[in-house]
Scaffold this motif. Structure first.
Motif, PDB file in Angstrom:
ATOM      1  N   SER A  92       0.823  -1.212   0.000  1.00 55.25           N
ATOM      2  CA  SER A  92       0.000   0.000   0.000  1.00 55.25           C
ATOM      3  C   SER A  92       0.857   1.261   0.000  1.00 55.25           C
ATOM      4  O   SER A  92       0.567   2.230  -0.704  1.00 55.25           O
ATOM      5  CB  SER A  92      -0.929  -0.009   1.219  1.00 55.25           C
ATOM      6  OG  SER A  92      -1.749  -1.158   1.234  1.00 55.25           O
ATOM      7  N   VAL A  93       1.937   1.227   0.785  1.00 54.69           N
ATOM      8  CA  VAL A  93       2.829   2.393   0.841  1.00 54.69           C
ATOM      9  C   VAL A  93       3.517   2.613  -0.505  1.00 54.69           C
ATOM     10  O   VAL A  93       3.629   3.751  -0.991  1.00 54.69           O
ATOM     11  CB  VAL A  93       3.866   2.207   1.960  1.00 54.69           C
ATOM     12  CG1 VAL A  93       4.936   3.292   1.886  1.00 54.69           C
ATOM     13  CG2 VAL A  93       3.182   2.256   3.321  1.00 54.69           C
ATOM     14  N   LEU A  94       3.969   1.538  -1.138  1.00 53.91           N
ATOM     15  CA  LEU A  94       4.626   1.667  -2.442  1.00 53.91           C
ATOM     16  C   LEU A  94       3.667   2.204  -3.498  1.00 53.91           C
ATOM     17  O   LEU A  94       4.046   3.060  -4.317  1.00 53.91           O
ATOM     18  CB  LEU A  94       5.184   0.309  -2.876  1.00 53.91           C
ATOM     19  CG  LEU A  94       6.511  -0.109  -2.247  1.00 53.91           C
ATOM     20  CD1 LEU A  94       6.858  -1.531  -2.678  1.00 53.91           C
ATOM     21  CD2 LEU A  94       7.621   0.859  -2.626  1.00 53.91           C
ATOM     22  N   CYS A  95       2.444   1.727  -3.505  1.00 52.65           N
ATOM     23  CA  CYS A  95       1.472   2.226  -4.477  1.00 52.65           C
ATOM     24  C   CYS A  95       1.123   3.680  -4.194  1.00 52.65           C
ATOM     25  O   CYS A  95       0.929   4.478  -5.125  1.00 52.65           O
ATOM     26  CB  CYS A  95       0.219   1.351  -4.456  1.00 52.65           C
ATOM     27  SG  CYS A  95       0.475  -0.317  -5.119  1.00 52.65           S
ATOM     28  N   SER A 121      -3.388   0.852  -9.468  1.00 59.32           N
ATOM     29  CA  SER A 121      -4.537   0.311  -8.740  1.00 59.32           C
ATOM     30  C   SER A 121      -4.663  -1.196  -8.952  1.00 59.32           C
ATOM     31  O   SER A 121      -4.953  -1.940  -7.998  1.00 59.32           O
ATOM     32  CB  SER A 121      -5.821   1.015  -9.201  1.00 59.32           C
ATOM     33  OG  SER A 121      -5.739   2.416  -8.988  1.00 59.32           O
ATOM     34  N   LEU A 122      -4.440  -1.647 -10.188  1.00 57.20           N
ATOM     35  CA  LEU A 122      -4.525  -3.082 -10.462  1.00 57.20           C
ATOM     36  C   LEU A 122      -3.435  -3.852  -9.716  1.00 57.20           C
ATOM     37  O   LEU A 122      -3.686  -4.945  -9.189  1.00 57.20           O
ATOM     38  CB  LEU A 122      -4.412  -3.324 -11.970  1.00 57.20           C
ATOM     39  CG  LEU A 122      -5.615  -2.890 -12.815  1.00 57.20           C
ATOM     40  CD1 LEU A 122      -5.313  -3.083 -14.298  1.00 57.20           C
ATOM     41  CD2 LEU A 122      -6.865  -3.670 -12.425  1.00 57.20           C
ATOM     42  N   ILE A 123      -2.232  -3.293  -9.674  1.00 59.53           N
ATOM     43  CA  ILE A 123      -1.144  -3.954  -8.943  1.00 59.53           C
ATOM     44  C   ILE A 123      -1.482  -4.053  -7.459  1.00 59.53           C
ATOM     45  O   ILE A 123      -1.281  -5.096  -6.814  1.00 59.53           O
ATOM     46  CB  ILE A 123       0.180  -3.201  -9.163  1.00 59.53           C
ATOM     47  CG1 ILE A 123       0.634  -3.337 -10.623  1.00 59.53           C
ATOM     48  CG2 ILE A 123       1.264  -3.717  -8.227  1.00 59.53           C
ATOM     49  CD1 ILE A 123       1.844  -2.494 -10.971  1.00 59.53           C
ATOM     50  N   LEU A 124      -2.001  -2.966  -6.897  1.00 58.65           N
ATOM     51  CA  LEU A 124      -2.368  -2.967  -5.471  1.00 58.65           C
ATOM     52  C   LEU A 124      -3.452  -3.997  -5.180  1.00 58.65           C
ATOM     53  O   LEU A 124      -3.326  -4.807  -4.251  1.00 58.65           O
ATOM     54  CB  LEU A 124      -2.830  -1.571  -5.067  1.00 58.65           C
ATOM     55  CG  LEU A 124      -3.387  -1.431  -3.640  1.00 58.65           C
ATOM     56  CD1 LEU A 124      -2.305  -1.770  -2.614  1.00 58.65           C
ATOM     57  CD2 LEU A 124      -3.926  -0.026  -3.417  1.00 58.65           C
TER      58      LEU A 124
END
Length: 237
Positions: A92-95, A121-124
Motif C-alpha cells: 500500500s505504501v509503495l502504491c 490500482s490493479l497492482i495494489l
C-alpha cells in the motif's frame, strides 16, 4: 530629418556640425536605432523554482518511504519470523508513493496519468487479493471496475477535446460519465453477489441518465443567455 540636441532645430541627417550653433551632432546609424528599440525578454523564474522545491520534497518523501518499508519488514520478521502483515502495508505504501509521482506533476499527459493510475490500482488490488492465497475477487470485481473506470475517463477526456466542449456542457458530460461509472460499478458488484438482472440494470441506468439529459437540455436552451453568462463568469466556466 534629425534635430540638434543643443538648439533643437531641424538639420539634415548628414549635416554635422549644427549650422546654427556649431554643436557636433553624433551620427546615429539605423542599426543602432533598431537596437535601441529592442526590449529585454521577460523571464518567469517561478515555474523552475517550484519544480526544484517539488523535487526536493519528493526526494525527501521517497527516503521516508524507503525507511518505513524497511522498518515494517524488520519489525514483522522479528515478531513473527515471517512477512505477514508487512506485505499489505508495504504494498500500500509503495502504491501510494507511485501515485505521488503523478501528483507531483512528473507526468503531464492526461492519458498517461489515467493509464498509470489504473495500472497502480490493479497492482495494489492484485497483490492484496493474492496475499490471501488466491484470486477470489480481483478478476470478477476489481479488474473490470478499474479497467471500466479508466476507459470511461479516457473516453470523457477524448470527447471533451474532440468536440471542444466548454462551459456548462463540460459539467453535463462529467455528470453523465459519473452516472455511467456508478452503474458500471453497481453492475459488477451485483454480479459478484449473484444478484444481477440485466433488464433491471438497463432500466435503472436509463432512469438515472434521462433526468440529467433533460436538465442539460434545459440549461442549454431554456436559461436566458445573460443569466448563463453571469453564472459562467461567477464560476469561471
Amino acid at each position: 530629418m534629425a534635430y540638434c540636441p543643443k538648439c533643437g532645430i531641424k538639420v539634415e541627417k548628414d549635416n554635422r556640425p549644427c549650422p546654427l550653433c556649431g554643436f557636433h551632432i553624433p551620427k546615429v546609424t539605423e542599426t543602432e536605432k533598431c537596437a535601441s528599440r529592442k526590449f529585454p525578454k521577460a523571464a518567469n523564474p517561478y515555474p523552475d523554482h517550484l519544480r526544484r522545491v517539488l523535487n526536493r520534497i519528493f526526494i525527501f518523501v521517497s527516503l521516508l518511504v524507503f525507511v518505513a518499508i524497511s522498518l515494517m519488514f524488520y519489525v514483522n520478521y522479528e515478531l513473527d519470523e515471517a512477512f505477514t502483515w508487512s506485505r499489505y502495508s508495504n504494498l500500500s505504501v509503495l502504491c501510494g508513493w507511485a501515485l505521488l509521482y503523478f501528483a507531483f506533476g512528473y507526468v503531464q499527459s492526461y492519458y498517461k496519468v489515467i493509464i498509470g493510475v489504473a495500472i497502480i490500482s490493479l497492482i495494489l488490488l492484485l497483490g492484496l487479493d493474492s496475499f490471501h492465497g488466491g484470486l477470489e475477487w480481483f478478476m470478477p470485481l476489481a479488474f473490470p471496475i478499474v479497467v471500466g473506470s479508466s476507459v470511461i475517463g479516457l473516453a470523457y477526456w477524448s470527447l471533451i477535446r474532440a468536440l471542444s466542449v466548454k462551459g456548462f456542457n463540460v459539467i453535463g458530460f462529467f455528470f453523465i460519465a459519473v452516472v455511467i461509472l456508478s452503474m458500471w460499478i453497481n453492475f459488477f458488484i451485483s454480479n459478484h453477489q449473484n444478484e444481477t438482472n440485466l433488464t433491471s440494470w438497463l432500466i435503472a441506468t436509463a432512469l438515472q441518465v434521462l433526468p440529467l439529459t433533460l436538465i442539460m437540455l434545459y440549461v442549454k436552451y431554456g436559461i436566458p443567455e445573460h443569466i448563463k453568462q453571469k453564472i459562467a463568469r461567477k464560476f469561471h466556466l
